[in-house]
Each structure stands twice: as structure tokens, then as C-alpha cells.
Design a protein around this motif. Structure first.
Motif, mmCIF file in Angstrom:
data_model
loop_
_atom_site.group_PDB
_atom_site.id
_atom_site.type_symbol
_atom_site.label_atom_id
_atom_site.label_comp_id
_atom_site.label_asym_id
_atom_site.label_seq_id
_atom_site.Cartn_x
_atom_site.Cartn_y
_atom_site.Cartn_z
ATOM 1 N N VAL A 46 0.844 -1.197 0.000
ATOM 2 C CA VAL A 46 0.000 0.000 0.000
ATOM 3 C C VAL A 46 0.881 1.250 0.000
ATOM 4 C CG1 VAL A 46 -1.681 1.322 1.339
ATOM 5 C CG2 VAL A 46 -1.998 -1.137 1.045
ATOM 6 N N LYS A 50 1.311 4.054 -2.982
ATOM 7 C CA LYS A 50 1.126 5.490 -2.755
ATOM 8 C C LYS A 50 2.309 6.280 -3.293
ATOM 9 C CE LYS A 50 -1.356 5.328 1.637
ATOM 10 N NZ LYS A 50 -1.213 5.673 3.065
ATOM 11 N N ASP A 76 -13.591 -2.861 2.996
ATOM 12 C CA ASP A 76 -12.695 -1.757 3.372
ATOM 13 C C ASP A 76 -11.336 -1.883 2.698
ATOM 14 O OD1 ASP A 76 -14.668 -0.650 4.975
ATOM 15 O OD2 ASP A 76 -13.916 -1.596 6.801
ATOM 16 N N ASP A 77 -10.809 -3.121 2.630
ATOM 17 C CA ASP A 77 -9.529 -3.339 1.956
ATOM 18 C C ASP A 77 -9.617 -2.934 0.494
ATOM 19 O OD1 ASP A 77 -8.287 -4.425 4.212
ATOM 20 O OD2 ASP A 77 -8.859 -6.478 3.662
ATOM 21 N N LEU A 80 -9.555 0.719 0.084
ATOM 22 C CA LEU A 80 -8.205 1.230 0.317
ATOM 23 C C LEU A 80 -7.331 1.023 -0.916
ATOM 24 C CD1 LEU A 80 -5.858 2.314 2.072
ATOM 25 C CD2 LEU A 80 -5.529 -0.059 2.843
ATOM 26 N N ARG A 83 -8.260 3.544 -3.451
ATOM 27 C CA ARG A 83 -7.934 4.900 -3.000
ATOM 28 C C ARG A 83 -6.441 5.225 -3.182
ATOM 29 N NH1 ARG A 83 -10.586 4.467 1.374
ATOM 30 N NH2 ARG A 83 -8.892 3.952 2.788
ATOM 31 N N VAL A 84 -5.575 4.249 -2.963
ATOM 32 C CA VAL A 84 -4.139 4.510 -3.086
ATOM 33 C C VAL A 84 -3.639 4.371 -4.518
ATOM 34 C CG1 VAL A 84 -3.676 3.878 -0.694
ATOM 35 C CG2 VAL A 84 -3.351 2.166 -2.507
#
Length: 96
Positions: A46, A50, A76-77, A80, A83-84
């Protein structure tokens, strides 16, 4: 397992042990795709993603497709990962 499948299909595979090494390799060589383990020692997948996406790493191709390879995924994973900047994911263990 993924390495075996990819090599059998004629792809070159480069492996590293952590996110820091992944960023280093991506700064010297271009690839078609990154299969990014989410949990690696040191800098995890992750954090490495990013750094690639937000221009914090000197990689040759910050738009390279990145596939998350987590052991488990929850809603949720998955959120994420998106999102990254990860493009998709394949949960482990993989079946062929």
C-alpha cells in the motif's frame, strides 16, 4: 504460484522481497504490470503504491497497472486499494 503461471506463459518475472526494493527496481526498469503483495516487510504494498502514484518515488512509469495481491480482502480493503491507486486485486491463495 503466480510466478509459475506467468513464466509458463512466457513472461519475464522479476521478484523482490519488499516495497522498498520494488520502488528501486521500478526506478531502473519498465514493466507491463506490477503484482503487488499487500503485506511485505518494511514498506508494504500500500505504501509503495502510494509513493508510485503520488510521485514520491523516482519510478520510470507512475501510471503502470498495479494489481494488489492480498491474502484476504474485505470491502474496506478493496476501497483502500482503489484509493491509493491500485487498479484491481487478486486474492491469495490463487486457484488455476
Amino acid at each position: 504460484f503466480a510466478q509459475l503461471i506467468l513464466r509458463r506463459e512466457g513472461h519475464e518475472v522479476v521478484t523482490v522481497g519488499n516495497g522498498k526494493d520494488a520502488l528501486e527496481v521500478l526506478s531502473r526498469q519498465t514493466f507491463e504490470v506490477v503484482l503487488m503483495d499487500v503485506r511485505m516487510p518494511g514498506r508494504d504494498g500500500v505504501e509503495a503504491t502510494k509513493r508510485i502514484r503520488y510521485g514520491e518515488a523516482c519510478v520510470l512509469d507512475s501510471e503502470i497497472p498495479i494489481v494488489a495481491m492480498p491474502a484476504h480482502t474485505s470491502i474496506d480493503d478493496r476501497a483502500l486499494f482503489r484509493r491509493v491507486g491500485m487498479d484491481c486485486y487478486f486474492s491469495k491463495p490463487m486457484n488455476w
